[in-house]
Design a protein around this motif. Structure first.
Motif, PDB file in Angstrom:
ATOM      1  N   ALA A   1      94.213  49.539  24.051  1.00 21.12           N
ATOM      2  CA  ALA A   1      95.087  49.671  25.218  1.00 21.12           C
ATOM      3  C   ALA A   1      95.203  51.132  25.639  1.00 21.12           C
ATOM      4  O   ALA A   1      95.205  51.444  26.838  1.00 21.12           O
ATOM      5  N   GLY A   2      95.288  52.029  24.650  1.00 19.73           N
ATOM      6  CA  GLY A   2      95.389  53.458  24.974  1.00 19.73           C
ATOM      7  C   GLY A   2      94.138  53.972  25.667  1.00 19.73           C
ATOM      8  O   GLY A   2      94.223  54.695  26.668  1.00 19.73           O
ATOM      9  N   LEU A   3      92.963  53.590  25.157  1.00 14.99           N
ATOM     10  CA  LEU A   3      91.713  54.047  25.779  1.00 14.99           C
ATOM     11  C   LEU A   3      91.543  53.458  27.175  1.00 14.99           C
ATOM     12  O   LEU A   3      91.076  54.143  28.093  1.00 14.99           O
ATOM     13  N   LEU A   4      91.914  52.176  27.335  1.00 12.28           N
ATOM     14  CA  LEU A   4      91.793  51.551  28.661  1.00 12.28           C
ATOM     15  C   LEU A   4      92.689  52.259  29.678  1.00 12.28           C
ATOM     16  O   LEU A   4      92.258  52.583  30.794  1.00 12.28           O
ATOM     17  N   LEU A   5      93.941  52.521  29.279  1.00 11.34           N
ATOM     18  CA  LEU A   5      94.841  53.255  30.163  1.00 11.34           C
ATOM     19  C   LEU A   5      94.300  54.646  30.474  1.00 11.34           C
ATOM     20  O   LEU A   5      94.384  55.128  31.611  1.00 11.34           O
ATOM     21  N   ALA A   6      93.732  55.289  29.459  1.00 11.80           N
ATOM     22  CA  ALA A   6      93.231  56.656  29.640  1.00 11.80           C
ATOM     23  C   ALA A   6      92.077  56.698  30.627  1.00 11.80           C
ATOM     24  O   ALA A   6      92.039  57.563  31.511  1.00 11.80           O
ATOM     25  N   VAL A   7      91.147  55.761  30.488  1.00 12.46           N
ATOM     26  CA  VAL A   7      89.981  55.746  31.396  1.00 12.46           C
ATOM     27  C   VAL A   7      90.429  55.426  32.822  1.00 12.46           C
ATOM     28  O   VAL A   7      89.988  56.076  33.788  1.00 12.46           O
ATOM     29  N   ILE A   8      91.316  54.434  32.983  1.00  9.51           N
ATOM     30  CA  ILE A   8      91.778  54.067  34.326  1.00  9.51           C
ATOM     31  C   ILE A   8      92.532  55.225  34.969  1.00  9.51           C
ATOM     32  O   ILE A   8      92.262  55.610  36.117  1.00  9.51           O
ATOM     33  N   ALA A   9      93.480  55.800  34.229  1.00  7.85           N
ATOM     34  CA  ALA A   9      94.291  56.884  34.793  1.00  7.85           C
ATOM     35  C   ALA A   9      93.457  58.140  35.027  1.00  7.85           C
ATOM     36  O   ALA A   9      93.566  58.777  36.087  1.00  7.85           O
ATOM     37  N   GLY A  10      92.631  58.506  34.065  1.00  9.23           N
ATOM     38  CA  GLY A  10      91.826  59.719  34.217  1.00  9.23           C
ATOM     39  C   GLY A  10      90.815  59.602  35.338  1.00  9.23           C
ATOM     40  O   GLY A  10      90.667  60.511  36.158  1.00  9.23           O
ATOM     41  N   ALA A  11      90.112  58.458  35.400  1.00 11.09           N
ATOM     42  CA  ALA A  11      89.125  58.264  36.465  1.00 11.09           C
ATOM     43  C   ALA A  11      89.797  58.183  37.825  1.00 11.09           C
ATOM     44  O   ALA A  11      89.303  58.764  38.808  1.00 11.09           O
ATOM     45  N   GLY A  12      90.927  57.486  37.908  1.00 11.86           N
ATOM     46  CA  GLY A  12      91.633  57.390  39.184  1.00 11.86           C
ATOM     47  C   GLY A  12      92.102  58.738  39.683  1.00 11.86           C
ATOM     48  O   GLY A  12      91.973  59.061  40.882  1.00 11.86           O
ATOM     49  N   LEU A  13      92.621  59.557  38.783  1.00  9.92           N
ATOM     50  CA  LEU A  13      93.088  60.891  39.163  1.00  9.92           C
ATOM     51  C   LEU A  13      91.927  61.766  39.630  1.00  9.92           C
ATOM     52  O   LEU A  13      92.028  62.466  40.650  1.00  9.92           O
TER      53      LEU A  13
END
Length: 319
Positions: A108-120
């Motif tokens: 869950a942490g990695l999924l959130l990180a990829v979504i948030a980082g890529a979106g930003l």
């Protein structure tokens, strides 16, 4: 392509062997006796010397160091990581019990990180407003500088103790996972956003972007269709490298939120000097790290075929 895959697989095997050997040497150089810890001899409790000797013989701790290393290595190759000195449970069983909770949290942490980082990164590279781009690119350095334990404590204070939206400690399910997952995701998302944004900006300057615009494509379509794919390789590398760091960070996060998992198992094993369990955790973390980075390496040619072409040119030059 075949040589590229074989080379990466051999590198992965070498890294795994080095992690096993270094962890074995490091753990056995630590002061203290795990048998004394298991029999409470370290606390001053009288212990039967014959029982302690029998325990050392059972776990092979009375053998020379090289014999112990070779036995541990050959057993590990067969998937046998030994037994816990403190509980007698097999290490694989102990890892199997602790693993599901940790995998849920890390995934869950990695999924959130990829979504948030890529979106930003995509938003910062897409916008033409300098003030908004400056604001978006200022967020990742702040996220990367925040200590994980501090973020966890702040999230607990705000969302658990004040707003009472989620349980504070030991929660399960979505409500019990969201705050630990956010704690794990913030530093990873910050690094992914920084690397992907820099790569996107560099790719936007390539000549094929002008060709895409000349064909009538919109700015958003050019970024998603033509710029993102070649720019994603560096961010993918960082995400793979951070997988091992996430497993290490989970130890702190699980401790802060009192969650069961590999982190709590590692903490208890270190306190009791349970060498087989600690080494099993190290080997497992190295295995995950190696497998994820191997998959990342194998994905490179799919994202950018120039990787294989460059390696082929190097091999021909050496020949």
């Amino acid at each position: 392509m075949g040589r590229y895959v074989i080379g990466r697989v051999l590198q992965a095997v070498g890294v795994l062997w080095a992690a096993f050997t270094l962890s074995f040497a490091g753990l056995y150089l630590l002061p203290g006796d795990p048998v004394d810890m298991a029999t409470n001899a370290a606390t001053g409790t009288p212990v039967d010397a014959a029982a302690a000797a029998e325990m050392r013989a059972r776990y092979g701790l009375d053998q020379p160091l090289w014999t112990q290393y070779w036995a541990a290595l050959t057993h590990a190759v067969r998937g046998d990581l030994g037994r816990s000195i403190s509980s007698g449970q097999t290490v694989t069983a102990a890892l199997g019990e602790a693993l599901p909770s940790t995998l849920v949290l890390a995934g869950a942490g990695l999924l959130l990180a990829v979504i948030a980082g890529a979106g930003l990164a995509l938003a910062a590279a897409y916008t033409r407003r300098p003030w908004l781009r400056g604001l978006l690119t200022a967020i990742p350095p702040v996220g990367a500088s925040l200590p994980g334990f501090w973020v966890g404590l702040i999230l607990l204070q705000v969302f658990s103790f004040r707003l009472k939206l989620v349980p504070a400690f030991g929660g399960t399910g979505f409500a019990g996972t969201v705050l630990p997952a956010v704690t794990v995701a913030i530093p990873v998302a910050a690094v992914v956003a920084q690397v992907l944004y820099a790569s996107l900006v560099s790719t936007w300057r390539q000549p094929f972007v002008e060709v895409a615009f000349a064909k009538g494509a919109s700015r958003w379509w050019v970024q998603l269709r033509h710029v993102l794919r070649p720019a994603a390789a560096p961010a993918l590398t960082v995400a793979g490298l951070w997988t091992g760091s996430v497993l290490a960070g989970v130890v702190v996060t699980e401790t802060v939120f009192s969650r069961p998992g590999i982190g709590r198992l590692a903490q208890e094993s270190v306190l009791h000097e349970d060498i087989p369990v600690v080494q099993g955790i190290v080997v497992f973390a190295a295995l995950v790290f190696v497998v994820v980075n191997l998959l990342v390496d194998l994905a490179y040619p799919l994202l950018d075929p120039r990787v294989v072409q460059a390696n082929s040119r190097k091999e021909r030059a050496h020949a």
